[in-house]
Design an enzyme around this catalytic site. Sequence first.
Site, PDB file in Angstrom:
ATOM      1  N   ARG A   1      30.220   8.002 -27.513  1.00 38.66           N
ATOM      2  CA  ARG A   1      30.439   6.612 -27.923  1.00 38.66           C
ATOM      3  C   ARG A   1      31.825   6.397 -28.534  1.00 38.66           C
ATOM      4  NH1 ARG A   1      25.743   4.069 -31.114  1.00 38.66           N
ATOM      5  NH2 ARG A   1      26.837   2.229 -30.374  1.00 38.66           N
ATOM      6  N   CYS A   2      32.565   7.468 -28.744  1.00 39.97           N
ATOM      7  CA  CYS A   2      33.887   7.396 -29.376  1.00 39.97           C
ATOM      8  C   CYS A   2      34.973   7.366 -28.296  1.00 39.97           C
ATOM      9  CB  CYS A   2      34.075   8.604 -30.291  1.00 39.97           C
ATOM     10  SG  CYS A   2      35.755   8.799 -30.921  1.00 39.97           S
ATOM     11  N   SER A   3      35.833   6.366 -28.349  1.00 35.61           N
ATOM     12  CA  SER A   3      36.883   6.239 -27.325  1.00 35.61           C
ATOM     13  C   SER A   3      37.849   7.420 -27.359  1.00 35.61           C
ATOM     14  CB  SER A   3      37.635   4.921 -27.488  1.00 35.61           C
ATOM     15  OG  SER A   3      38.306   4.870 -28.731  1.00 35.61           O
TER      16      SER A   3
END
Length: 115
Positions: A9-11
């Site tokens: 979920r972390c870019s």
Amino acid sequence: MIRLYHNPRCSKSREALSLLENAGAEIEIVEYLKHPPSYEELERLLTLLNMEPRDLIRQKEEEYAELYLDDITLEPKHLITAMIDNPKLIERPIAVCGDRAVVGRPPERVLQLLG
């Protein structure tokens, strides 16, 4: 083989993974939110990163304030335990290759492990 402690979920974590894939690296993905590191594993990561526990904690997470982790009198073992119990607090991504490790901030840092 590069072990990537990854949060999909972390870019920044996704970008680091993409960079490694595009470079043709063999990658073992560890979704550390689902499978937090053990105490010993996190200690080893800190050693490889040459960091103190406080340096690896995401201070803007709600849990940081809720657990009063800004208390400078807390011992390293308390901070490590807090990260294991609340893996969202662990800075990401972390890439490990043998006895070398980097925090992928910026994501391009993970490419240092390829050379």
